[in-house]
Write an enzyme that holds these catalytic residues in place. Structure first.
Site, PDB file in Angstrom:
ATOM      1  N   GLU A 148       0.758  -1.223  -0.013  1.00  0.00           N
ATOM      2  CA  GLU A 148       0.022   0.012   0.057  1.00  0.00           C
ATOM      3  C   GLU A 148       0.834   1.246   0.148  1.00  0.00           C
ATOM      4  OE1 GLU A 148      -3.198   0.147   2.614  1.00  0.00           O
ATOM      5  OE2 GLU A 148      -4.208  -1.710   1.985  1.00  0.00           O
ATOM      6  N   GLU A 190      -4.996  -8.572  -0.149  1.00  0.00           N
ATOM      7  CA  GLU A 190      -5.799  -8.136   1.111  1.00  0.00           C
ATOM      8  C   GLU A 190      -7.200  -8.010   0.861  1.00  0.00           C
ATOM      9  OE1 GLU A 190      -4.456  -5.213   3.867  1.00  0.00           O
ATOM     10  OE2 GLU A 190      -2.423  -6.066   3.536  1.00  0.00           O
TER      11      GLU A 190
END
Ligand code: BGP
Length: 472
Positions: free
Chosen positions: A165, A372
């Protein structure tokens, strides 16, 4: 598109789940590990420190055995930089090297493929003191760290993820506890995007190095990608959604795959007098790093509307990984009235998952792996040792149905690693915001037994995997 029949999940589909070192391991300042930025940050209110987490450091064998019992084909975990290199560079902590050797070997014992994230929000504190990603040397710090990992583990780890991220580090660094702004900084946007540039170059060099050093090695990025919807069909809102898609999503994937800045992002940076400085060789390095696949995290979509330069009556809500507040002249985040939310206020949008997968694949044409996806919720352990998390099963089932639809749409899907394999500490809302298939018996401040329990979702996922997605 409504399909008359659905294509099956590929027979070698990688079913598994994810964790990250600083959120699951504990032993945060012992066994030779140096502190990371997470260990020295100011803790969010009412959340515990990271000394124990799920105590995975001491219980990884039990945890991996449970993952094997669920039938995992892959386990995505991260390597803590400051466990290998306590000061971030130089001296190696052999105990840390051995720990990950043991984790990797334990996975392989059960034929679970280790999928290793190199960097998941945990810059060594010693490097934070040297300016973190704002220091141009950070590129070489990261490349040296990558080299060490390939040397130590590349014989057995063939699948790598670079930076978890990176887009959230750039957009909401303070909430994750990672942003380092040097004293005297006068243009914050420029500073943040210079740091972002260093990460992009570091990632590209690490990808190229993986191909040189790891025999059969495959590598990809792991940004948080959510398709951004316009709040209405008003053309201004559509422009705002394109702006946000560019700055939130495509900047990171255009750079990983094509090695160039997205043009809308570049225009935004020019507007803010914030274009990054390229060091000699950066442009070439960015072009030379090529991913083999795209990993991405998805929790929900995002919705935005127009935010004109002369609009002074705006109340912007708080930001987190899933909701960015906005940027004047560019976009304004808003709520989507069609979507329910979790107990923690995150919107739930399974269909947005399908449109996100379609969009990524049609732009980049590389295989995708979900690194995720999951539901944070309060769980209750019953007196007879059960956790009835039907809400989590429902969330995951609805998202997996969309994966199958995306496969039927022609998207090449490699695997699915929801967050998280086991309960762990959230980025800013404590361990009581649980995501795991495996329950860890502890509260926020009371460590209790730390015993492991199988949630209802554990048995559900076991069946999903055993049937290769036929039984959901
Ligand atoms: C992602 C992070 C994870 C994880 C997850 C859930 O942004 O990559 O580290 O924590 O979100 O978020 P949270 O912990 O804030 O609930």
């Amino acid at each position: 598109m409504y399909h008359k029949s659905l294509k099956p999940f590929p027979k070698d589909f990688l079913w598994g789940a994810s964790t990250s070192a600083y959120q699951v391991e504990g032993a945060s300042l012992t066994h030779g590990k140096g502190p990371s930025c997470q260990d020295v940050k100011e803790l969010p209110p009412n959340t515990s420190g990271l000394e124990v987490c799920a105590d995975h450091y001491h219980r990884y064998k039990e945890d991996i055995a449970l993952m094997a019992e669920m039938g995992f084909k892959v386990y995505r975990f991260s390597i803590s930089w400051s466990r290998l290199l306590p000061e971030g560079t130089g001296r190696i902590n052999q105990e840390g090297v051995d720990y990950y050797n043991n984790v990797i070997d334990e996975c392989l014992k059960y034929d679970i493929i280790p999928l290793v994230t190199m960097f998941h929000f945990d810059m060594p504190a010693a490097l934070d003191e040297r300016g973190s990603w704002s220091n141009p040397d950070s590129v070489e710090w990261f490349v040296d760290f990558a080299k060490l990992m390939y040397e130590c583990y590349g014989d057995r780890v063939k699948n790598w993820l670079t930076i978890n991220e990176q887009n959230m580090l750039t957009l909401v660094g303070p909430i994750i506890g990672t942003l380092h702004i040097p004293k005297g900084c006068t243009n914050k946007v420029k500073e943040i995007y210079q740091q972002n540039h260093h990460m992009l170059v570091a990632q590209a060099k690490a990808m190229a190095l993986c191909h040189q050093m790891v025999d059969g090695g495959k590598v990809g990025p792991a940004p948080n990608i959510s398709l951004v919807y316009p709040a209405s069909c008003k053309p201004e809102d559509v422009i705002a959604s394109q702006n946000t898609n560019a700055i939130r999503n495509w900047l990171y994937l255009d750079m990983s795959v094509f090695g160039v800045y997205n043009n809308l992002v570049w225009a935004y940076l020019e507007e803010n007098d914030a274009t990054p400085t390229f060091a000699p060789g950066d442009a070439e390095a960015l072009k030379n790093g090529k991913p083999d696949f795209i990993g991405f995290n998805y929790y929900n979509s995002m919705t935005v509307e127009d935010y004109a330069l002369d609009d002074d009556n705006v109340h912007l809500s708080d930001s987190n990984q899933q909701h960015q507040r906005g940027d004047k002249g560019f976009y304004k985040g808003t709520r989507n009235p069609h979507l329910p939310t979790t107990e923690f206020g995150w919107e739930i949008d399974p269909m947005g998952f399908r449109s996100t997968m379609r969009e990524i694949y049609s732009r980049y044409r590389l295989p995708l792996i979900v690194t995720e996806n999951g539901l944070g919720a309060y769980d209750t352990l019953t007196e007879d040792g059960k956790i009835h998390d039907s809400y989590r099963i429902e969330y995951l089932r609805k998202h997996l149905e969309q994966v199958q639809l995306a496969i039927t749409d022609g998207v090449e899907m490699m695997g699915y690693c929801p967050w998280s394999a086991i309960d762990l500490v959230s980025t800013h809302e404590g361990i009581v915001k649980r995501y795991g298939f495996i329950y860890v018996d502890r509260d926020e401040f009371n460590l209790k037994t730390l015993n492991r329990y199988r949630k209802d979702s554990f048995y559900w996922y076991q069946e999903v995997i055993a049937s290769n997605g036929k039984k959901m």
